[in-house]
Design a protein around this motif. Structure first.
Motif, PDB file in Angstrom:
ATOM      1  N   THR A  12       0.827  -1.206   0.000  1.00 37.05           N
ATOM      2  CA  THR A  12       0.000   0.000   0.000  1.00 37.05           C
ATOM      3  C   THR A  12       0.858   1.251   0.000  1.00 37.05           C
ATOM      4  OG1 THR A  12      -1.785  -1.126   1.181  1.00 37.05           O
ATOM      5  CG2 THR A  12      -1.765   1.272   1.272  1.00 37.05           C
ATOM      6  N   SER A  13       1.926   1.231   0.793  1.00 37.03           N
ATOM      7  CA  SER A  13       2.833   2.378   0.855  1.00 37.03           C
ATOM      8  C   SER A  13       3.514   2.608  -0.489  1.00 37.03           C
ATOM      9  CB  SER A  13       3.888   2.146   1.937  1.00 37.03           C
ATOM     10  OG  SER A  13       4.832   3.199   1.959  1.00 37.03           O
ATOM     11  N   THR A  14       3.936   1.531  -1.129  1.00 35.08           N
ATOM     12  CA  THR A  14       4.575   1.640  -2.444  1.00 35.08           C
ATOM     13  C   THR A  14       3.614   2.218  -3.474  1.00 35.08           C
ATOM     14  OG1 THR A  14       6.013  -0.250  -1.960  1.00 35.08           O
ATOM     15  CG2 THR A  14       5.730   0.356  -4.276  1.00 35.08           C
ATOM     16  N   ALA A  15       2.365   1.746  -3.447  1.00 37.26           N
ATOM     17  CA  ALA A  15       1.355   2.245  -4.387  1.00 37.26           C
ATOM     18  C   ALA A  15       1.108   3.733  -4.166  1.00 37.26           C
ATOM     19  CB  ALA A  15       0.059   1.457  -4.227  1.00 37.26           C
ATOM     20  N   SER A  16       1.070   4.147  -2.903  1.00 36.69           N
ATOM     21  CA  SER A  16       0.849   5.556  -2.587  1.00 36.69           C
ATOM     22  C   SER A  16       2.004   6.425  -3.081  1.00 36.69           C
ATOM     23  CB  SER A  16       0.668   5.733  -1.075  1.00 36.69           C
ATOM     24  OG  SER A  16       0.440   7.079  -0.750  1.00 36.69           O
ATOM     25  N   GLU A  17       3.236   5.963  -2.866  1.00 33.70           N
ATOM     26  CA  GLU A  17       4.406   6.719  -3.319  1.00 33.70           C
ATOM     27  C   GLU A  17       4.452   6.804  -4.846  1.00 33.70           C
ATOM     28  OE1 GLU A  17       7.673   4.682  -1.623  1.00 33.70           O
ATOM     29  OE2 GLU A  17       7.224   5.279   0.443  1.00 33.70           O
ATOM     30  N   LEU A  18       4.121   5.698  -5.506  1.00 35.44           N
ATOM     31  CA  LEU A  18       4.122   5.694  -6.966  1.00 35.44           C
ATOM     32  C   LEU A  18       3.051   6.642  -7.507  1.00 35.44           C
ATOM     33  CD1 LEU A  18       5.055   4.580  -9.689  1.00 35.44           C
ATOM     34  CD2 LEU A  18       3.477   2.667  -9.379  1.00 35.44           C
ATOM     35  N   GLY A  19       1.878   6.634  -6.877  1.00 33.65           N
ATOM     36  CA  GLY A  19       0.810   7.524  -7.316  1.00 33.65           C
ATOM     37  C   GLY A  19       1.200   8.983  -7.199  1.00 33.65           C
ATOM     38  N   ALA A  20       1.855   9.344  -6.098  1.00 33.08           N
ATOM     39  CA  ALA A  20       2.303  10.730  -5.910  1.00 33.08           C
ATOM     40  C   ALA A  20       3.354  11.108  -6.948  1.00 33.08           C
ATOM     41  CB  ALA A  20       2.857  10.902  -4.503  1.00 33.08           C
ATOM     42  N   LEU A  21       4.243  10.173  -7.263  1.00 30.79           N
ATOM     43  CA  LEU A  21       5.286  10.436  -8.256  1.00 30.79           C
ATOM     44  C   LEU A  21       4.683  10.643  -9.644  1.00 30.79           C
ATOM     45  CD1 LEU A  21       8.305  10.572  -8.985  1.00 30.79           C
ATOM     46  CD2 LEU A  21       8.252   8.079  -9.268  1.00 30.79           C
ATOM     47  N   LEU A  22       3.717   9.818 -10.001  1.00 30.42           N
ATOM     48  CA  LEU A  22       3.078   9.943 -11.311  1.00 30.42           C
ATOM     49  C   LEU A  22       2.338  11.270 -11.447  1.00 30.42           C
ATOM     50  CD1 LEU A  22       1.646   6.323 -11.741  1.00 30.42           C
ATOM     51  CD2 LEU A  22       3.516   7.335 -13.038  1.00 30.42           C
ATOM     52  N   VAL A  27       3.316  15.612 -17.606  1.00 29.02           N
ATOM     53  CA  VAL A  27       3.823  15.770 -18.972  1.00 29.02           C
ATOM     54  C   VAL A  27       5.016  14.845 -19.215  1.00 29.02           C
ATOM     55  CG1 VAL A  27       4.845  17.376 -20.626  1.00 29.02           C
ATOM     56  CG2 VAL A  27       2.999  18.144 -19.127  1.00 29.02           C
ATOM     57  N   GLY A  28       5.907  14.764 -18.248  1.00 28.07           N
ATOM     58  CA  GLY A  28       7.055  13.879 -18.384  1.00 28.07           C
ATOM     59  C   GLY A  28       6.645  12.421 -18.523  1.00 28.07           C
ATOM     60  N   TRP A  29       5.679  12.006 -17.710  1.00 32.44           N
ATOM     61  CA  TRP A  29       5.210  10.624 -17.807  1.00 32.44           C
ATOM     62  C   TRP A  29       4.463  10.384 -19.119  1.00 32.44           C
ATOM     63  CZ3 TRP A  29       7.478   7.187 -15.125  1.00 32.44           C
ATOM     64  CH2 TRP A  29       7.933   7.456 -13.838  1.00 32.44           C
ATOM     65  N   TRP A  30       3.805  11.425 -19.612  1.00 33.17           N
ATOM     66  CA  TRP A  30       3.138  11.288 -20.914  1.00 33.17           C
ATOM     67  C   TRP A  30       4.173  11.014 -22.005  1.00 33.17           C
ATOM     68  CZ3 TRP A  30       2.566  15.880 -24.499  1.00 33.17           C
ATOM     69  CH2 TRP A  30       1.975  15.485 -25.715  1.00 33.17           C
ATOM     70  N   ALA A  36       7.222   4.475 -24.788  1.00 31.82           N
ATOM     71  CA  ALA A  36       7.081   3.060 -24.437  1.00 31.82           C
ATOM     72  C   ALA A  36       6.020   2.375 -25.292  1.00 31.82           C
ATOM     73  CB  ALA A  36       6.729   2.931 -22.955  1.00 31.82           C
ATOM     74  N   LEU A  37       4.874   3.031 -25.480  1.00 30.04           N
ATOM     75  CA  LEU A  37       3.810   2.413 -26.285  1.00 30.04           C
ATOM     76  C   LEU A  37       4.163   2.389 -27.767  1.00 30.04           C
ATOM     77  CD1 LEU A  37       0.945   1.258 -25.459  1.00 30.04           C
ATOM     78  CD2 LEU A  37       2.293   2.357 -23.669  1.00 30.04           C
ATOM     79  N   ALA A  38       4.934   3.362 -28.228  1.00 30.89           N
ATOM     80  CA  ALA A  38       5.388   3.330 -29.620  1.00 30.89           C
ATOM     81  C   ALA A  38       6.296   2.120 -29.844  1.00 30.89           C
ATOM     82  CB  ALA A  38       6.115   4.627 -29.966  1.00 30.89           C
ATOM     83  N   LEU A  39       7.191   1.875 -28.889  1.00 29.60           N
ATOM     84  CA  LEU A  39       8.070   0.701 -28.992  1.00 29.60           C
ATOM     85  C   LEU A  39       7.266  -0.592 -28.876  1.00 29.60           C
ATOM     86  CD1 LEU A  39      11.106   1.922 -26.849  1.00 29.60           C
ATOM     87  CD2 LEU A  39      10.945   1.775 -29.342  1.00 29.60           C
ATOM     88  N   LEU A  40       6.232  -0.581 -28.034  1.00 29.21           N
ATOM     89  CA  LEU A  40       5.376  -1.766 -27.920  1.00 29.21           C
ATOM     90  C   LEU A  40       4.639  -2.012 -29.232  1.00 29.21           C
ATOM     91  CD1 LEU A  40       4.294  -4.001 -26.105  1.00 29.21           C
ATOM     92  CD2 LEU A  40       2.493  -2.429 -25.349  1.00 29.21           C
ATOM     93  N   GLY A  41       4.236  -0.935 -29.906  1.00 31.21           N
ATOM     94  CA  GLY A  41       3.613  -1.090 -31.220  1.00 31.21           C
ATOM     95  C   GLY A  41       4.555  -1.726 -32.216  1.00 31.21           C
TER      96      GLY A  41
END
Length: 291
Positions: A12-22, A27-30, A36-41
């Motif tokens: 739960t703590s990890t999920a909370s920290e990841l959510g705050a980071l995202l 824009v950076g994560w976008w 990443a999705l272009a490479l997956l394509g």
């Protein structure tokens, strides 16, 4: 297996920290997600080429090209994929309801974006999110189907319509089944109504973009295939991520939408490929017999 209390607390703590980071760098994560999705394509294109290569003469020894068994195998594989996808979506929805890891991640991202999202960023994503609007994709579906039918690609036209319409119907059924309320979004820049899970924008853009890339592999010269696959991946992520940034969907809604759209698209392509392979020898024989 049920997690112990310390393990659950750590998750739960990890999920909370990841959510705050995202939420801190939308824009950076976008940009990272688009890459990443272009490479997956590109990877998906490689997989499709491998499937077509291995579906040649060696496979004919097991599934003759004109045998109904080929269609049955494709339909059975599609059914299995749909069942697995449904089970995964149910797990995501349950995690959201019971404040599991996905529920914590969802709430943290939504709350953090609500508290700190920049108005300019929201306006940019409010524009980008129109890529998945119902009226945009409905117009696209009709235009592509008409063009394919006009150019005598009847099987592709029917497959395209089944992919688009089937995904829309499934999304509506699942929304009414899960009945998840949308996250609070008070910024006034974008609005959305109805149930939240799964994201209709995400599933529809997945099907539309991926199917267009698939059609490119069937109709366009080889040099267009990789750009089409990579562009499809970029558009898919852009539409889905915009729904999270605008706080009209939880992250798990978008993930479920991608899962639904991707699964339905793969099933449609499996059957279309099997029908094409089944029909090709018969068409070739008929052409050879013409005077």
């Amino acid at each position: 297996m049920t997690m112990t209390a310390p393990a659950a607390a750590s998750t739960t703590s990890t999920a909370s920290e990841l959510g705050a980071l995202l939420a801190q760098h939308p824009v950076g994560w976008w940009l990272a997600g688009v890459l990443a999705l272009a490479l997956l394509g590109a990877a998906a294109l490689t997989g499709l080429r491998a499937l077509r290569h291995h579906a040649g003469p060696p496979l004919n020894r097991f599934f003759p090209a004109q045998a109904p068994t080929l269609m049955l195998v494709a339909m059975a594989a599609s059914a299995c994929v749909l069942v697995l996808a449904g089970a995964t979506m149910a797990e995501l929805a349950e995690s959201g309801r019971t404040q599991g890891p996905w529920g914590v991640l969802d709430d943290t991202i939504a709350a953090s974006l609500r508290a700190q999202a920049d108005t300019t960023v929201l306006q940019v994503f409010a524009t980008l999110t129109h890529l998945g609007d119902t009226w945009v994709l409905a117009a696209l579906a009709l235009a592509v189907a008409a063009a394919l039918w006009w150019h005598q690609h009847r099987l592709l036209a029917m497959g395209w319509l089944v992919a688009m319409a089937g995904n829309g119907a499934l999304t509506k059924v699942l929304k009414n089944l899960f009945e998840r309320v949308r996250p609070e979004h008070t910024h006034g820049i974008a609005e959305a109504s109805g149930y939240s899970f799964p994201s209709g924008h995400s599933s529809a853009s997945m099907v539309a973009s991926a199917m267009l890339a698939y059609l490119a592999t069937r109709l366009l010269p080889r040099g267009w295939h990789l750009p089409a696959a990579m562009l499809a991946g970029a558009l898919i992520f852009t539409t889905g991520w915009s729904r999270v940034v605008l706080q009209v969907h939880y992250a798990s809604d978008v993930l479920a939408g991608w899962l639904l759209g991707g699964t339905w698209m793969v099933c449609t392509v499996l059957i279309m490929e099997s029908v094409s392979r089944w029909r090709s020898p018969a068409l070739a024989t008929a052409a050879a017999q013409r005077p």
